[in-house]
Motif scaffolding. Structure first.
Motif, mmCIF file in Angstrom:
data_model
loop_
_atom_site.group_PDB
_atom_site.id
_atom_site.type_symbol
_atom_site.label_atom_id
_atom_site.label_comp_id
_atom_site.label_asym_id
_atom_site.label_seq_id
_atom_site.Cartn_x
_atom_site.Cartn_y
_atom_site.Cartn_z
ATOM 1 N N GLU A 101 0.671 -1.154 -0.010
ATOM 2 C CA GLU A 101 -0.091 -0.075 -0.118
ATOM 3 C C GLU A 101 1.142 1.253 0.140
ATOM 4 N N PRO A 102 0.412 2.418 -0.849
ATOM 5 C CA PRO A 102 1.211 3.525 -0.890
ATOM 6 C C PRO A 102 1.257 4.390 0.290
ATOM 7 N N SER A 103 2.391 5.180 0.499
ATOM 8 C CA SER A 103 2.467 6.231 1.577
ATOM 9 C C SER A 103 2.056 7.626 0.790
ATOM 10 N N ALA A 104 2.093 7.908 -0.508
ATOM 11 C CA ALA A 104 1.833 9.086 -1.003
ATOM 12 C C ALA A 104 1.053 8.847 -2.193
ATOM 13 N N ALA A 105 0.046 9.751 -2.472
ATOM 14 C CA ALA A 105 -0.671 9.812 -3.665
ATOM 15 C C ALA A 105 -0.401 10.989 -4.396
ATOM 16 N N ILE A 106 -0.825 11.063 -5.899
ATOM 17 C CA ILE A 106 -1.026 12.251 -6.626
ATOM 18 C C ILE A 106 -2.206 12.539 -7.184
ATOM 19 N N LEU A 107 -2.676 13.752 -6.985
ATOM 20 C CA LEU A 107 -4.118 14.146 -7.356
ATOM 21 C C LEU A 107 -4.156 15.021 -8.298
ATOM 22 N N ASP A 108 -5.017 15.051 -9.406
ATOM 23 C CA ASP A 108 -5.164 15.818 -10.415
ATOM 24 C C ASP A 108 -6.647 15.543 -11.191
ATOM 25 N N SER A 109 -7.000 16.337 -12.154
ATOM 26 C CA SER A 109 -8.340 16.005 -12.842
ATOM 27 C C SER A 109 -7.811 16.675 -14.320
ATOM 28 N N ARG A 110 -8.866 15.976 -15.057
ATOM 29 C CA ARG A 110 -8.813 16.435 -16.628
ATOM 30 C C ARG A 110 -10.172 16.614 -17.161
ATOM 31 N N THR A 111 -10.325 17.320 -17.988
ATOM 32 C CA THR A 111 -11.698 17.579 -18.600
ATOM 33 C C THR A 111 -12.057 16.968 -20.087
ATOM 34 N N LYS A 128 -9.934 25.745 -19.271
ATOM 35 C CA LYS A 128 -9.773 24.846 -20.470
ATOM 36 C C LYS A 128 -10.549 25.008 -21.609
ATOM 37 N N ARG A 129 -11.705 25.912 -21.614
ATOM 38 C CA ARG A 129 -12.562 26.341 -22.577
ATOM 39 C C ARG A 129 -12.990 25.221 -23.289
ATOM 40 N N LYS A 130 -13.653 24.364 -22.285
ATOM 41 C CA LYS A 130 -14.574 22.924 -22.634
ATOM 42 C C LYS A 130 -15.708 22.960 -21.992
ATOM 43 N N LYS A 131 -16.582 22.408 -22.642
ATOM 44 C CA LYS A 131 -17.788 21.875 -22.002
ATOM 45 C C LYS A 131 -17.815 20.487 -21.802
ATOM 46 N N GLY A 132 -17.944 19.966 -20.730
ATOM 47 C CA GLY A 132 -18.038 18.463 -20.462
ATOM 48 C C GLY A 132 -18.005 18.046 -19.016
ATOM 49 N N SER A 133 -17.134 17.222 -18.580
ATOM 50 C CA SER A 133 -16.980 16.667 -17.464
ATOM 51 C C SER A 133 -15.538 16.502 -17.081
ATOM 52 N N LYS A 134 -15.560 16.543 -15.619
ATOM 53 C CA LYS A 134 -13.959 16.354 -15.286
ATOM 54 C C LYS A 134 -13.718 14.917 -14.529
ATOM 55 N N VAL A 135 -12.880 14.351 -14.567
ATOM 56 C CA VAL A 135 -12.337 13.271 -14.110
ATOM 57 C C VAL A 135 -11.470 13.505 -13.128
ATOM 58 N N HIS A 136 -11.576 13.538 -11.737
ATOM 59 C CA HIS A 136 -10.789 13.657 -10.734
ATOM 60 C C HIS A 136 -9.973 12.314 -10.170
ATOM 61 N N LEU A 137 -8.731 12.350 -10.260
ATOM 62 C CA LEU A 137 -7.980 11.292 -10.452
ATOM 63 C C LEU A 137 -7.018 11.084 -9.069
ATOM 64 N N ALA A 138 -6.897 9.836 -8.574
ATOM 65 C CA ALA A 138 -5.620 9.898 -7.488
ATOM 66 C C ALA A 138 -4.787 8.447 -7.715
ATOM 67 N N LEU A 148 -10.908 7.625 -8.158
ATOM 68 C CA LEU A 148 -11.446 8.576 -9.015
ATOM 69 C C LEU A 148 -13.059 8.888 -8.935
ATOM 70 N N HIS A 149 -13.666 10.193 -9.583
ATOM 71 C CA HIS A 149 -14.826 10.526 -9.380
ATOM 72 C C HIS A 149 -14.911 11.374 -10.489
ATOM 73 N N VAL A 150 -16.316 11.446 -11.077
ATOM 74 C CA VAL A 150 -16.719 12.620 -12.110
ATOM 75 C C VAL A 150 -17.618 13.530 -11.607
ATOM 76 N N THR A 151 -17.273 14.780 -11.924
ATOM 77 C CA THR A 151 -18.165 16.075 -11.752
ATOM 78 C C THR A 151 -18.317 16.598 -12.998
ATOM 79 N N PRO A 152 -19.396 17.691 -13.118
ATOM 80 C CA PRO A 152 -19.406 18.530 -14.347
ATOM 81 C C PRO A 152 -18.108 19.434 -14.270
ATOM 82 N N ALA A 153 -17.732 19.903 -15.536
ATOM 83 C CA ALA A 153 -16.413 20.444 -15.628
ATOM 84 C C ALA A 153 -16.265 21.839 -14.918
ATOM 85 N N ASP A 154 -17.254 22.360 -14.608
ATOM 86 C CA ASP A 154 -17.081 23.667 -13.781
ATOM 87 C C ASP A 154 -16.893 23.583 -12.448
#
Length: 268
Positions: A101-111, A128-138, A148-154
């Protein structure tokens, strides 16, 4: 192969299936209601995620799309891919000389841009000038999926830190104590949200004398994970009616990637 048809590049290999089959066998192979093999159903699911084909465009030499879709829903409802992902990640970490199991994680999102299927729930990402969804990832420091989980891009990335941190700790058994993020997560609010789940955030900043492309320490790992996901055409845009489906298909894609890596270790 378990059938006489010609193989597709997306088909699961023998070594991969040996590793994955115990997690995907919810009923005995001789169960009366089963008309298609589990392996062929998994091949159908992989075909859809890899090629981006609509369900109803499933090739005729694979099981009927309804059968593949229904079996995929059973797997997703039972959490089969989450269990498989956790065990594959631990195995790959052990193979690289690290703790399970890790002791560190890296978090980010993409649209991801919306499509007619997902447009009703889409938001506009001004950065990002995009209409869509964000994938939030660890991911862990090897790039393997933690949560991971998904939200609207805003949606504000900083507001999602608590949700991701909670999911990371649930997945790893509270083993993570450090989270790397970019400057979009700066501030006391995300730091406090992560701290409530036992994770200290470390913001990785660009050097002051930045010129051109700069490879940021730790941060490049999650960008590589996003790049891995884009190899699956179903994940290049948001083609799904529900955000949960988009998240689940990301999980399937990362499981496919890890199965391949484990098979290489076995053969290497």
């Amino acid at each position: 192969m378990t059938s006489s048809r010609q193989a597709y590049p997306s088909d699961v290999s023998d070594d991969e299936w040996v590793r994955g089959a115990p997690y995907l066998t919810l009923l005995r192979e001789d169960a009366g209601q089963r008309e298609s093999s589990l392996r062929e159903a998994f091949n159908g699911l992989r075909y859809v995620v890899k090629t981006g084909a609509p369900w109803r465009w499933m090739p005729h030499d694979l099981p009927p799309w309804e059968a593949v879709y229904q079996q995929a829903q059973r797997w997703l409802t039972a959490g089969c891919f989450e269990q498989l992902s956790d065990d594959l990640r631990a195995l790959l970490r052990l193979a690289s000389g690290r703790s399970p199991e890790p002791s560190a994680a890296i978090l980010d999102s993409r649209t991801l841009r919306s499509t007619p299927e997902s447009g009703e729930r889409a938001g506009y990402d001004g950065a990002k000038r995009k209409k869509g969804s964000k994938v939030h990832l660890a991911v862990d420091t090897l790039g393997h999926l933690l949560a991971l989980h998904v939200t609207p891009a805003d949606a504000d990335d900083r507001a999602q830190v608590g949700h991701l941190a909670q999911a990371v700790q649930a997945t790893t058994g509270d083993s993570v104590d450090l989270g790397y993020v970019d400057q979009g997560y700066t501030g006391e609010k995300p730091a406090k949200a992560a701290r409530e789940h036992g994770i200290e955030l470390e913001v990785v900043k660009f050097p002051e004398a930045k010129r051109g492309f700069v490879l940021l320490p730790r941060r490049w790992v999650v960008e590589r994970s996003f790049a891995w996901a884009t190899r699956f055409r179903r994940l290049v845009k948001d083609y799904e009616r529900y955000p949960s489906t988009l998240a689940e298909l990301h999980m399937v894609a990362f499981v496919c990637l890890m199965l391949k890596q484990v098979a290489r270790l076995t053969n290497g």
